[in-house]
Enzyme design. Structure first.
Site, PDB file in Angstrom:
ATOM      1  N   ARG A 183       0.856  -1.217   0.036  1.00  0.00           N
ATOM      2  CA  ARG A 183      -0.092  -0.080   0.060  1.00  0.00           C
ATOM      3  C   ARG A 183       0.966   1.189   0.011  1.00  0.00           C
ATOM      4  O   ARG A 183       0.683   2.256   0.412  1.00  0.00           O
ATOM      5  CB  ARG A 183      -0.934  -0.044   1.227  1.00  0.00           C
ATOM      6  CG  ARG A 183      -0.275  -0.446   2.552  1.00  0.00           C
ATOM      7  CD  ARG A 183      -1.079  -0.451   3.833  1.00  0.00           C
ATOM      8  NE  ARG A 183      -0.576  -0.968   4.860  1.00  0.00           N
ATOM      9  CZ  ARG A 183      -0.483  -0.225   6.282  1.00  0.00           C
ATOM     10  NH1 ARG A 183      -1.167   1.005   6.278  1.00  0.00           N
ATOM     11  NH2 ARG A 183      -0.008  -1.065   7.039  1.00  0.00           N
ATOM     12  N   ASN A 184       1.979   0.945  -0.632  1.00  0.00           N
ATOM     13  CA  ASN A 184       3.103   2.163  -0.503  1.00  0.00           C
ATOM     14  C   ASN A 184       3.726   2.309  -2.002  1.00  0.00           C
ATOM     15  O   ASN A 184       3.556   1.323  -2.762  1.00  0.00           O
ATOM     16  CB  ASN A 184       4.077   1.601   0.409  1.00  0.00           C
ATOM     17  CG  ASN A 184       4.481   2.888   1.294  1.00  0.00           C
ATOM     18  OD1 ASN A 184       4.705   3.975   0.699  1.00  0.00           O
ATOM     19  ND2 ASN A 184       4.648   2.492   2.722  1.00  0.00           N
ATOM     20  N   GLY A 224       6.071  -8.429   5.683  1.00  0.00           N
ATOM     21  CA  GLY A 224       6.812  -7.599   5.898  1.00  0.00           C
ATOM     22  C   GLY A 224       6.725  -7.143   7.469  1.00  0.00           C
ATOM     23  O   GLY A 224       5.969  -7.994   8.145  1.00  0.00           O
ATOM     24  N   ARG A 225       7.655  -6.049   7.938  1.00  0.00           N
ATOM     25  CA  ARG A 225       7.613  -5.799   9.264  1.00  0.00           C
ATOM     26  C   ARG A 225       6.347  -5.008   9.429  1.00  0.00           C
ATOM     27  O   ARG A 225       5.929  -4.314   8.625  1.00  0.00           O
ATOM     28  CB  ARG A 225       8.899  -4.668   9.475  1.00  0.00           C
ATOM     29  CG  ARG A 225       9.038  -4.498  10.975  1.00  0.00           C
ATOM     30  CD  ARG A 225      10.477  -3.593  10.813  1.00  0.00           C
ATOM     31  NE  ARG A 225      10.708  -3.222  12.218  1.00  0.00           N
ATOM     32  CZ  ARG A 225      10.169  -1.923  12.669  1.00  0.00           C
ATOM     33  NH1 ARG A 225       9.311  -1.299  11.816  1.00  0.00           N
ATOM     34  NH2 ARG A 225      10.413  -1.756  13.803  1.00  0.00           N
ATOM     35  N   ASP A 226       5.712  -5.394  10.744  1.00  0.00           N
ATOM     36  CA  ASP A 226       4.385  -4.565  10.875  1.00  0.00           C
ATOM     37  C   ASP A 226       3.544  -4.549   9.785  1.00  0.00           C
ATOM     38  O   ASP A 226       2.586  -3.575   9.429  1.00  0.00           O
ATOM     39  CB  ASP A 226       4.470  -3.188  11.216  1.00  0.00           C
ATOM     40  CG  ASP A 226       3.513  -2.300  12.104  1.00  0.00           C
ATOM     41  OD1 ASP A 226       2.920  -3.188  12.601  1.00  0.00           O
ATOM     42  OD2 ASP A 226       3.374  -1.207  11.837  1.00  0.00           O
ATOM     43  N   HIS A 227       3.365  -5.797   9.204  1.00  0.00           N
ATOM     44  CA  HIS A 227       2.300  -5.921   8.036  1.00  0.00           C
ATOM     45  C   HIS A 227       0.941  -5.492   8.620  1.00  0.00           C
ATOM     46  O   HIS A 227       0.299  -5.980   9.406  1.00  0.00           O
ATOM     47  CB  HIS A 227       2.497  -7.402   7.863  1.00  0.00           C
ATOM     48  CG  HIS A 227       1.400  -7.711   6.298  1.00  0.00           C
ATOM     49  ND1 HIS A 227       2.379  -8.036   5.343  1.00  0.00           N
ATOM     50  CD2 HIS A 227       0.550  -7.915   6.234  1.00  0.00           C
ATOM     51  CE1 HIS A 227       1.673  -8.396   4.349  1.00  0.00           C
ATOM     52  NE2 HIS A 227       0.246  -8.062   5.010  1.00  0.00           N
ATOM     53  N   ALA A 228       0.434  -4.731   7.637  1.00  0.00           N
ATOM     54  CA  ALA A 228      -1.256  -4.205   8.022  1.00  0.00           C
ATOM     55  C   ALA A 228      -1.368  -3.557   9.231  1.00  0.00           C
ATOM     56  O   ALA A 228      -2.293  -3.474   9.708  1.00  0.00           O
ATOM     57  CB  ALA A 228      -2.379  -5.321   7.537  1.00  0.00           C
TER      58      ALA A 228
END
Ligand SMILES: [Zn+2]
Lengths: 74, 382
Positions: free
Chosen positions: B193-194, B285-289
């Protein structure tokens, strides 16, 4: 569905269907009905897993055309 | 090809004849107007993105999902997909009857066969799904705004809902066909989302190195203030794909899904959805969602331990940085050098640069990607 042992389960099917399948099993050379039904179910499972083969040629063509139009395939 | 979740790809689309027949009864049937996020759920249910769901959850499944992270039949499912209705409309709806679901333009897009109406506890929903009842959490705030009655039941699609970016939206049956026609067996899905920086590209290419294909699958739908707009995300990725990927090895299509920001639980939903698209692997990923500081950055990694039966393989990545001494993207496990050599892929820093119309260092973001981003006057959701 009742669990009879760790490796198999009992499943209920209509007796009329079982009779029909019994005849087919004999014809196909299966020694018992369970083995024959297992064979049929395994076949069903593997064809369910392969999604594209479940599509009819017309559906497949439609998908292919859309993917071409959108530039996903050449 | 990997099996869809629950073993069968759901297809709940009426034929033209069936739809026509149903619409002839349109005047006699009750209607519910639904918003764009529900339209996306309808799309996802009917085209199998949410397989094995065939409709909006009934009470038994809803309770099972929030309490056990599984449907009542034990299939992994972590986020309730539910339909709330205003009380005045709900009182006209009868269990066992049909109701039409209308888009904003008054078009009936689907029919719901009402199985049941039920109430739910909003605090319990929030606490169990998001781990908090704090309304500063956008997912919680949304639950608090919902109506207090839910209706459950299978749905059938009458007409495909009109959603933005339809030419970049593929259905699972299409992605599966696409992957097969490219000869891919192992396909890795990438959620985003990036806009892409070099750290993302490094993760994608690392995963691609031991699979056959990469499926970039950005989430398009309502986001929170300050997120990059959907247009910017798509254009920047198209630039990256064009200049830095082989066409035979990487494709992108979008996921029409509203972010719930449920962190770890949403990571599981994201993996399930990618499995339905035909992915065998999924990058977490790290801190997904995640959102704000609501979740432990590695909670989304840990939760996969509870789902040995998920079938899609998660690939866990930590955060990355550029190391001048290594001369490339590295992380704590691969780079022995000290901080003075490292450039952080700080989202905040890159945002600030882009907002000022400046170009981030070449080690952080591809020039072609930056140029594409800077073409947009409106970069962020307001
Ligand atoms: Zn280094």
């Amino acid at each position: 569905m009742a669990e009879t042992s760790k490796k198999s389960v009992q499943i209920e099917i209509p007796s009329t269907l079982a009779e029909r399948l019994e005849k087919q099993a004999q014809k196909a050379g299966y020694s018992n009905l369970s083995d024959y039904i297992t064979h049929l179910l395994r076949k069903g499972c593997s064809s369910n897993n392969n999604d594209s083969s479940c599509l009819n040629p017309e559906e497949e063509k439609k998908i292919e055309e859309r993917l071409k139009d959108l530039g996903y395939i050449d | 090809m990997i099996s869809p979740h629950g073993g069968k790809l759901i297809n709940r689309v009426l034929t033209k004849e069936e739809a026509k027949k149903l619409l002839q009864k349109k005047e006699q049937l009750p209607h519910i107007a639904v918003d764009e996020s529900i339209l996306r759920d309808i799309f996802n249910i009917c085209y199998g993105v949410f397989s094995p769901l065939e409709g909006f959850l009934g009470k038994k499944d809803y309770e099972s999902v929030i309490n056990t992270m599984r449907l009542a039949d034990d299939t992994p499912w972590t986020i309730p997909i539910v339909l709330d209705v205003p009380a005045d409309i709900a009182s006209t709806l009868k269990e066992g009857k049909d109701v039409l679901l209308d888009s904003g333009e008054g078009k009936s897009v689907a029919v719901l066969h009402i199985k049941e109406k039920y109430t739910y506890d909003k605090d319990e929903f929030a606490k169990k799904v998001f781990g908090t009842v704090d309304e500063a959490h956008p997912g919680v705030a949304k639950v608090k705004r919902m109506n207090s009655l839910l209706i459950g039941g299978d749905i059938d699609l009458i007409e495909e809902p009109e959603l933005p970016f339809s030419t970049q939206t593929l259905k699972p049956v299409e992605t599966r066909f696409l992957f097969e026609s490219k000869g891919w067996n192992d396909v890795v899905g990438f959620q985003t989302r990036n806009v892409p920086h070099l750290g993302h590209e490094y993760i994608q290419k690392t995963a691609l190195a031991f699979t056959d294909g990469l499926f970039i699958n950005p989430v398009i739908g309502k986001k929170k203030k300050g997120d990059f707009t959907d247009e910017v995300i798509l254009d920047s990725y198209n630039a990256l794909l064009k200049h830095y990927y082989l066409k035979e090895r990487a494709v992108m299509s979008i996921l029409q899904l509203e972010m719930r920001y449920a962190g770890p639980k949403e990571a599981i939903l994201h993996a399930i959805v990618r499995k339905n698209f035909g992915c065998t692997h999924f990058i977490v990923g790290r801190d997904h969602a995640g959102v704000g500081k609501f979740y432990d950055p590695f909670a989304a990694h840990k939760i996969f331990k509870d789902f040995p039966d998920l079938e899609i393989t998660p690939l866990f990545f930590n955060s990355f940085f550029y190391c001048k001494k290594c001369g490339g993207v590295s992380n704590e496990k691969t780079c022995p050098h000290s901080n003075e050599f490292r450039i952080d892929f700080s989202g905040t820093k890159m945002r600030a640069l882009l907002e000022a119309g400046k170009i981030p260092e070449g080690e952080l973001m591809r020039e072609e990607v930056v140029r594409e981003i800077l073409k947009h006057k409106k970069m962020f959701v307001e």
